[in-house]
Scaffold this motif. Structure first.
Motif, mmCIF file in Angstrom:
data_model
loop_
_atom_site.group_PDB
_atom_site.id
_atom_site.type_symbol
_atom_site.label_atom_id
_atom_site.label_comp_id
_atom_site.label_asym_id
_atom_site.label_seq_id
_atom_site.Cartn_x
_atom_site.Cartn_y
_atom_site.Cartn_z
ATOM 1 N N TRP A 193 0.833 -1.196 0.000
ATOM 2 C CA TRP A 193 0.000 0.000 0.000
ATOM 3 C C TRP A 193 0.871 1.251 0.000
ATOM 4 C CZ3 TRP A 193 -5.091 0.095 -0.846
ATOM 5 C CH2 TRP A 193 -5.846 -1.064 -0.586
ATOM 6 N N ARG A 194 0.456 2.242 -0.763
ATOM 7 C CA ARG A 194 1.135 3.537 -0.794
ATOM 8 C C ARG A 194 0.131 4.591 -1.210
ATOM 9 N NH1 ARG A 194 2.178 5.272 -5.996
ATOM 10 N NH2 ARG A 194 2.158 3.693 -7.647
ATOM 11 N N TYR A 195 0.455 5.849 -0.936
ATOM 12 C CA TYR A 195 -0.446 6.911 -1.355
ATOM 13 C C TYR A 195 -0.342 7.103 -2.868
ATOM 14 C CZ TYR A 195 3.579 10.093 -1.621
ATOM 15 O OH TYR A 195 4.768 10.691 -1.945
ATOM 16 N N ALA A 196 -1.456 7.478 -3.483
ATOM 17 C CA ALA A 196 -1.493 7.675 -4.926
ATOM 18 C C ALA A 196 -0.943 9.040 -5.305
ATOM 19 C CB ALA A 196 -2.920 7.545 -5.446
ATOM 20 N N ARG A 197 -0.355 9.092 -6.467
ATOM 21 C CA ARG A 197 0.043 10.352 -7.088
ATOM 22 C C ARG A 197 -0.915 10.640 -8.244
ATOM 23 N NH1 ARG A 197 4.335 7.369 -5.450
ATOM 24 N NH2 ARG A 197 6.024 8.417 -4.314
ATOM 25 N N VAL A 198 -0.918 11.868 -8.702
ATOM 26 C CA VAL A 198 -1.820 12.233 -9.796
ATOM 27 C C VAL A 198 -1.597 11.321 -10.997
ATOM 28 C CG1 VAL A 198 -2.407 14.030 -11.465
ATOM 29 C CG2 VAL A 198 -2.113 14.629 -9.059
ATOM 30 N N GLY A 199 -0.345 11.018 -11.293
ATOM 31 C CA GLY A 199 -0.043 10.143 -12.430
ATOM 32 C C GLY A 199 -0.669 8.764 -12.287
ATOM 33 N N ASP A 200 -0.713 8.240 -11.060
ATOM 34 C CA ASP A 200 -1.352 6.940 -10.831
ATOM 35 C C ASP A 200 -2.829 6.991 -11.208
ATOM 36 O OD1 ASP A 200 0.924 5.584 -9.641
ATOM 37 O OD2 ASP A 200 0.578 6.800 -7.841
ATOM 38 N N LEU A 201 -3.478 8.087 -10.807
ATOM 39 C CA LEU A 201 -4.923 8.188 -10.994
ATOM 40 C C LEU A 201 -5.310 8.621 -12.401
ATOM 41 C CD1 LEU A 201 -6.085 9.651 -7.577
ATOM 42 C CD2 LEU A 201 -5.822 7.278 -8.291
ATOM 43 N N GLN A 202 -4.327 8.806 -13.251
ATOM 44 C CA GLN A 202 -4.638 9.048 -14.657
ATOM 45 C C GLN A 202 -4.846 7.731 -15.407
ATOM 46 O OE1 GLN A 202 -1.396 11.702 -15.624
ATOM 47 N NE2 GLN A 202 -2.658 13.519 -15.278
ATOM 48 N N ASP A 203 -4.718 6.626 -14.684
ATOM 49 C CA ASP A 203 -5.078 5.317 -15.202
ATOM 50 C C ASP A 203 -6.586 5.141 -15.021
ATOM 51 O OD1 ASP A 203 -5.704 2.295 -14.390
ATOM 52 O OD2 ASP A 203 -4.020 2.276 -15.787
ATOM 53 N N LEU A 204 -7.318 5.027 -16.116
ATOM 54 C CA LEU A 204 -8.778 5.023 -16.072
ATOM 55 C C LEU A 204 -9.321 3.896 -15.199
ATOM 56 C CD1 LEU A 204 -11.430 6.239 -17.105
ATOM 57 C CD2 LEU A 204 -11.269 4.718 -19.084
ATOM 58 N N GLU A 205 -8.737 2.730 -15.292
ATOM 59 C CA GLU A 205 -9.227 1.597 -14.513
ATOM 60 C C GLU A 205 -9.093 1.854 -13.019
ATOM 61 O OE1 GLU A 205 -8.495 -3.239 -13.982
ATOM 62 O OE2 GLU A 205 -7.463 -2.129 -15.564
ATOM 63 N N ILE A 241 -3.342 3.042 -2.635
ATOM 64 C CA ILE A 241 -3.428 2.013 -3.667
ATOM 65 C C ILE A 241 -2.420 0.911 -3.368
ATOM 66 C CG2 ILE A 241 -4.234 3.627 -5.429
ATOM 67 C CD1 ILE A 241 -1.412 3.768 -6.544
ATOM 68 N N ASP A 242 -2.736 -0.304 -3.823
ATOM 69 C CA ASP A 242 -1.790 -1.411 -3.631
ATOM 70 C C ASP A 242 -1.626 -2.260 -4.883
ATOM 71 O OD1 ASP A 242 -4.111 -2.908 -3.791
ATOM 72 O OD2 ASP A 242 -3.650 -4.147 -2.045
ATOM 73 N N GLY A 243 -2.086 -1.752 -6.016
ATOM 74 C CA GLY A 243 -1.979 -2.497 -7.256
ATOM 75 C C GLY A 243 -3.252 -3.228 -7.616
ATOM 76 N N ASN A 244 -4.096 -3.504 -6.616
ATOM 77 C CA ASN A 244 -5.350 -4.207 -6.865
ATOM 78 C C ASN A 244 -6.571 -3.407 -6.434
ATOM 79 O OD1 ASN A 244 -4.198 -6.753 -7.834
ATOM 80 N ND2 ASN A 244 -3.449 -7.007 -5.737
ATOM 81 N N GLY A 245 -6.501 -2.819 -5.259
ATOM 82 C CA GLY A 245 -7.642 -2.090 -4.740
ATOM 83 C C GLY A 245 -7.283 -0.686 -4.325
ATOM 84 N N VAL A 246 -8.263 0.018 -3.773
ATOM 85 C CA VAL A 246 -8.054 1.367 -3.272
ATOM 86 C C VAL A 246 -8.704 1.498 -1.904
ATOM 87 C CG1 VAL A 246 -8.065 2.326 -5.617
ATOM 88 C CG2 VAL A 246 -10.159 2.369 -4.266
ATOM 89 N N GLN A 247 -8.180 2.396 -1.106
ATOM 90 C CA GLN A 247 -8.769 2.791 0.169
ATOM 91 C C GLN A 247 -8.714 4.312 0.233
ATOM 92 O OE1 GLN A 247 -9.332 0.212 3.500
ATOM 93 N NE2 GLN A 247 -10.424 -0.061 1.563
#
Length: 314
Positions: free
Chosen positions: A110-122, A203-209
């Motif tokens: 688990w790690r905090y998301a960056r803007v670039g991570d959340l530009q992945d639509l899925e 995010i952890d690669g599979n889910g989100v919190q």
């Protein structure tokens, strides 16, 4: 280095007090979880964050609210965090005090998301689904208005003599027009996260919190959608996809509402940043830079060719 040795520090004393009050944490050692950064990411600026390690038990994450931004947090913040955890979209609340909250620690990967991570639509659709799960729990009994927060921050900025960037007064006046237009079109409030900042998604690669429920309360759910879109989307195709995913269809009026809410979110956090920069005694955190950038982004949206169209078609 064992940070507990520094119990003479203000943070050390707060941590020791919290540890002593939570069964199972006595004797635990603690370490800093994240240093405060306002720019280029926004993380740990409102709270000091530590991880408590106890042999034989899972680590615990504790956040200690900073006094200079304490008024930003709503009284319902702890209740909101507990509801989000019960919904399955946020870490479990272990314990709480008057100015701190202990949560189950989300360990790596688990790690905090960056803007670039959340530009992945899925991935971003998973964030939308988590926020929608909150919305579907109904009302929590305390309201939040980004428009009211803008007015409060604007008044505070005036009282403190904050040297606001050019055109900020005009943006505040335009925000009042947006408030009136959205109010006239009607909203269906529900429990909302009210936070679109990327780093408040884990995010952890599979889910989100989702984390940080200081502003979570009853509001228009489209503010959640609009703030997230504003944070991560650069192009209309991406924005359209987000609105369509949440609503089940692409509705021009909902899209317009999201664009307006994005500008309101920028203005709110922009005023928060520049005002906090003057109010705080903490050094080394680029509150002003963060606030000025958010105000610039708000000005860009308010000046967009289609702004009046968004305003009229709600």
């Amino acid at each position: 280095m064992n940070a507990r040795t520094d119990i003479t520090s203000a943070l050390g004393q707060r941590v020791e007090g919290a540890i002593a009050s939570v069964p199972g944490l006595a004797g635990g050692t603690w370490r800093i979880a994240a240093l405060p950064v306002a720019s280029p990411i926004h993380r740990a600026t409102a709270s000091d964050c530590v991880i408590v390690d106890v042999p034989g038990n899972d680590p615990v994450f504790i956040k200690f609210r900073q006094p200079d931004v304490a008024t930003t947090a709503l009284p319902s913040a702890t209740t909101a965090a507990r509801r989000a955890a019960a919904t399955g979209v946020a870490p479990t609340v272990i314990a709480d005090g008057s100015d701190w909250l202990a949560l189950a620690f989300l360990a790596p990967p688990w790690r905090y998301a960056r803007v670039g991570d959340l530009q992945d639509l899925e991935l971003t659709t998973k964030v939308l689904e988590a926020k929608k799960a909150l919305h579907e729990t109904g009302l929590i009994g305390e309201g939040f208005s980004p428009f009211a927060m803008i007015e409060t921050l604007a008044s505070e900025a005036t009282a403190l003599g904050v040297p606001l960037p050019d055109e900020t007064d005009r943006l505040i006046a335009l925000a009042r027009l947006v408030r009136a237009a959205i109010s006239a079109s009607g909203i269906d409030p529900c429990f909302c996260h009210n936070d679109g900042i990327a780093s408040n998604v884990m995010i952890d690669g599979n889910g989100v919190q989702l984390v940080d429920f200081d502003l979570a309360a009853d509001n228009d759910p489209w503010f959640d959608v609009g703030a997230l879109i504003n944070e991560v989307c650069n192009f209309d195709a991406e924005r359209h996809a987000m609105v369509e995913h949440y609503a089940g269809h692409l509705d021009e009026r909902l899209y317009n509402r999201c664009r307006l809410y994005g500008a309101i979110d920028d203005l709110m956090w922009g005023l928060w940043g520049v005002t906090t920069a003057i109010r705080t005694s903490r050094t080394g955190i680029e509150f002003w830079k963060y606030g000025a950038w958010r105000l610039f982004h708000a000005r860009t949206t308010f000046n967009a060719r289609d702004f009046e169209l968004w305003l009229r078609r709600l």
